[in-house]
Design a protein around this motif. Structure first.
Motif, PDB file in Angstrom:
ATOM      1  N   PHE A 105       0.871  -1.178   0.000  1.00 41.07           N
ATOM      2  CA  PHE A 105       0.000   0.000   0.000  1.00 41.07           C
ATOM      3  C   PHE A 105       0.900   1.217   0.000  1.00 41.07           C
ATOM      4  O   PHE A 105       1.697   1.381   0.921  1.00 41.07           O
ATOM      5  CB  PHE A 105      -0.851   0.049   1.276  1.00 41.07           C
ATOM      6  CG  PHE A 105      -1.893  -1.029   1.353  1.00 41.07           C
ATOM      7  CD1 PHE A 105      -2.771  -1.251   0.301  1.00 41.07           C
ATOM      8  CD2 PHE A 105      -2.000  -1.819   2.487  1.00 41.07           C
ATOM      9  CE1 PHE A 105      -3.742  -2.242   0.378  1.00 41.07           C
ATOM     10  CE2 PHE A 105      -2.968  -2.807   2.570  1.00 41.07           C
ATOM     11  CZ  PHE A 105      -3.834  -3.025   1.514  1.00 41.07           C
ATOM     12  N   GLY A 107       1.105   5.568  -0.538  1.00 38.87           N
ATOM     13  CA  GLY A 107       0.316   6.790  -0.609  1.00 38.87           C
ATOM     14  C   GLY A 107       0.890   7.799   0.354  1.00 38.87           C
ATOM     15  O   GLY A 107       1.735   7.469   1.178  1.00 38.87           O
ATOM     16  N   SER A 111      -3.171   8.823   4.061  1.00 41.77           N
ATOM     17  CA  SER A 111      -3.985   8.235   2.990  1.00 41.77           C
ATOM     18  C   SER A 111      -4.699   6.956   3.443  1.00 41.77           C
ATOM     19  O   SER A 111      -5.524   6.425   2.707  1.00 41.77           O
ATOM     20  CB  SER A 111      -3.142   7.976   1.740  1.00 41.77           C
ATOM     21  OG  SER A 111      -2.058   7.137   2.034  1.00 41.77           O
ATOM     22  N   LYS A 113      -3.082   4.061   5.024  1.00 40.31           N
ATOM     23  CA  LYS A 113      -2.287   2.828   5.012  1.00 40.31           C
ATOM     24  C   LYS A 113      -2.359   2.115   6.366  1.00 40.31           C
ATOM     25  O   LYS A 113      -2.587   0.899   6.435  1.00 40.31           O
ATOM     26  CB  LYS A 113      -0.813   3.160   4.661  1.00 40.31           C
ATOM     27  CG  LYS A 113      -0.647   3.910   3.355  1.00 40.31           C
ATOM     28  CD  LYS A 113       0.807   4.220   3.049  1.00 40.31           C
ATOM     29  CE  LYS A 113       1.463   5.238   3.968  1.00 40.31           C
ATOM     30  NZ  LYS A 113       0.920   6.614   3.839  1.00 40.31           N
ATOM     31  N   THR A 246       3.729  -1.160   3.821  1.00 41.52           N
ATOM     32  CA  THR A 246       3.289   0.179   3.454  1.00 41.52           C
ATOM     33  C   THR A 246       4.492   1.004   3.053  1.00 41.52           C
ATOM     34  O   THR A 246       5.626   0.736   3.448  1.00 41.52           O
ATOM     35  CB  THR A 246       2.549   0.889   4.610  1.00 41.52           C
ATOM     36  OG1 THR A 246       3.503   1.196   5.638  1.00 41.52           O
ATOM     37  CG2 THR A 246       1.436   0.027   5.179  1.00 41.52           C
ATOM     38  N   LEU A 279      -2.997   4.501  -2.645  1.00 39.87           N
ATOM     39  CA  LEU A 279      -4.115   5.100  -1.897  1.00 39.87           C
ATOM     40  C   LEU A 279      -4.022   6.609  -1.991  1.00 39.87           C
ATOM     41  O   LEU A 279      -2.954   7.182  -1.780  1.00 39.87           O
ATOM     42  CB  LEU A 279      -4.032   4.691  -0.425  1.00 39.87           C
ATOM     43  CG  LEU A 279      -4.298   3.224  -0.100  1.00 39.87           C
ATOM     44  CD1 LEU A 279      -3.914   2.943   1.352  1.00 39.87           C
ATOM     45  CD2 LEU A 279      -5.761   2.871  -0.340  1.00 39.87           C
ATOM     46  N   ARG A 287     -11.376   7.513   0.523  1.00 42.02           N
ATOM     47  CA  ARG A 287     -10.056   7.277  -0.051  1.00 42.02           C
ATOM     48  C   ARG A 287     -10.234   6.476  -1.334  1.00 42.02           C
ATOM     49  O   ARG A 287     -11.138   5.639  -1.430  1.00 42.02           O
ATOM     50  CB  ARG A 287      -9.181   6.439   0.904  1.00 42.02           C
ATOM     51  CG  ARG A 287      -8.921   7.077   2.245  1.00 42.02           C
ATOM     52  CD  ARG A 287      -7.985   8.277   2.130  1.00 42.02           C
ATOM     53  NE  ARG A 287      -7.623   8.826   3.429  1.00 42.02           N
ATOM     54  CZ  ARG A 287      -8.364   9.718   4.098  1.00 42.02           C
ATOM     55  NH1 ARG A 287      -9.501  10.159   3.603  1.00 42.02           N
ATOM     56  NH2 ARG A 287      -7.965  10.164   5.276  1.00 42.02           N
ATOM     57  N   ALA A 289      -8.597   3.726  -3.723  1.00 43.28           N
ATOM     58  CA  ALA A 289      -7.556   2.686  -3.820  1.00 43.28           C
ATOM     59  C   ALA A 289      -7.416   2.311  -5.283  1.00 43.28           C
ATOM     60  O   ALA A 289      -8.387   1.931  -5.929  1.00 43.28           O
ATOM     61  CB  ALA A 289      -7.968   1.474  -2.996  1.00 43.28           C
ATOM     62  N   GLU A 301      -9.985   0.998  -9.863  1.00 39.53           N
ATOM     63  CA  GLU A 301     -10.070   1.753  -8.620  1.00 39.53           C
ATOM     64  C   GLU A 301     -11.287   1.343  -7.800  1.00 39.53           C
ATOM     65  O   GLU A 301     -12.280   0.871  -8.346  1.00 39.53           O
ATOM     66  CB  GLU A 301     -10.170   3.256  -8.925  1.00 39.53           C
ATOM     67  CG  GLU A 301      -8.888   3.814  -9.510  1.00 39.53           C
ATOM     68  CD  GLU A 301      -8.898   5.331  -9.660  1.00 39.53           C
ATOM     69  OE1 GLU A 301      -7.803   5.884  -9.828  1.00 39.53           O
ATOM     70  OE2 GLU A 301      -9.982   5.941  -9.605  1.00 39.53           O
TER      71      GLU A 301
END
Ligand code: ADP
Ligand code: MG
Length: 313
Positions: A105, A107, A111, A113, A246, A279, A287, A289, A301
């Motif tokens: 993940f 971002g 965001s 995570k 992350t 993200l 949010r 993704a 998405e």
């Protein structure tokens, strides 16, 4: 077991065996795939001896062979799918987060995570027919962002008894990259005794980013990160577990790779993570993704919301 095997290799005495073990060469495969120059350096032996040891390790290690498509298909059937709790997100992933893979993940700050990590930790403890992995969870926390209170809120919102969930989540703070890597080793050992089905590293890259600064440190950083990732893959494979890492996108254009929407970690992470999910913030608690990279699902998405009760579709 593997220590004994290493000691039995021709050319390896007790001192060399110890040096190899201390340097992280804990099984025959690790030695078999090393280069003579590096092994000579690590064990303080001649390159010729190192070459002989590597050859012997290659013969003794189970290098594996080719499998047929139907064998691979059979193995794919053992792969678990961990639900995110949000249907559209699960659909995007082809049913959920897969075991035997690394899912990343990435971002910017805030965001979602870490919130997702908490939700997935709860979900992983749940029965398989409810989207879980019926297992325990290890979290390597590098930013001190794990909160048991969030686990309680998320579990209660899903009508799950938090007292059954909390003892199944094992958390360790990692204080630097070295410590982070040692904790991954420890997790691998823990996995032999406990049914750990999800390993989370949140964040994978923050210490790497802080410790290896500037262009000159880039090569070494990537090498170390590579080693770390392969350890995580080994965990995934050995325990049929899901790995979630992350990663932050950088907003400082000259620090890493320029583009602020690109995750740090460069090609190494890009090639090792099987699924990459970007993200980004939307209105309020929404949010987005985005599945950026997957071996068998199209890009796409899903919109999720972060609430007190966790991640919602
Ligand atoms: P990061 O991507 O930096 O790890 P986080 O996962 O920590 O980001 O997400 C932070 C977001 O989660 C914030 O927008 C915050 O409002 C939201 N959040 C955190 N705790 C709660 C909560 N108890 N209830 C609702 N939203 C929360
Ligand atoms: Mg976070």
């Amino acid at each position: 077991m593997s220590e004994e095997e290493i000691k039995e290799l021709p050319g390896v005495g007790p001192a060399t065996a110890e040096k190899l073990m201390d340097s992280g060469y804990k099984d025959l495969m690790a030695i078999a795939v090393e280069s003579p120059r590096v092994l000579a350096d690590v064990a303080e032996i001649g390159e010729a001896t190192a070459g002989k040891i590597i050859n012997a390790a290659k013969k003794a290690a189970d290098i594996g062979g080719f499998e047929t498509g139907d064998q691979v298909l059979q193995k794919r059937k053992e792969i678990g799918k961990l639900s995110t709790g949000a249907e559209s997100f699960d659909d995007l992933l082809g049913g959920g987060i897969e075991t035997r893979s690394i899912t990343e993940f990435y971002g910017e700050f805030g965001s979602g995570k870490t919130q997702l990590a908490h939700q997935l930790a709860v979900n992983a403890t749940q029965p398989i027919d409810q989207g879980g992995l019926e297992g325990e969870v290890v979290i390597i926390d590098t930013e001190n962002s794990f909160r048991p209170e969030r686990i309680i809120q998320i579990a209660e919102d899903d009508d799950i008894d938090p007292e059954e969930v909390l003892p199944k989540i094992h958390i360790a703070r990692a204080f630097n990259t070295h410590h982070q890597m040692l904790l991954a080793d420890k997790a691998l050992e823990m996995g032999e005794d406990s049914p750990i089905k999800l390993l989370i590293v949140d964040s994978l890259t923050s210490h790497f980013r802080a410790e290896y600064v500037g262009r000159g440190a880039l090569a070494e950083r990537q090498q170390t990160l590579n080693k770390h990732l392969h350890k995580l893959l080994k965990f995934a494979d050995r325990h049929n577990a899901a790995i979630i890492v992350t990663n932050q996108v950088t907003s400082n254009p000259d620090q890493f790779f320029g583009d602020p929407t690109k995750p740090i970690g460069g090609n190494i992470l890009g090639h090792t993570a099987t699924f990459r999910i970007y993200l980004r913030k939307s209105k309020g608690n929404k949010r987005i993704a985005r599945l950026v990279d997957s071996p068998n699902m199209p890009e796409g998405e899903a919109v999720i919301r972060i609430e007190e009760g966790g991640v919602k579709g």
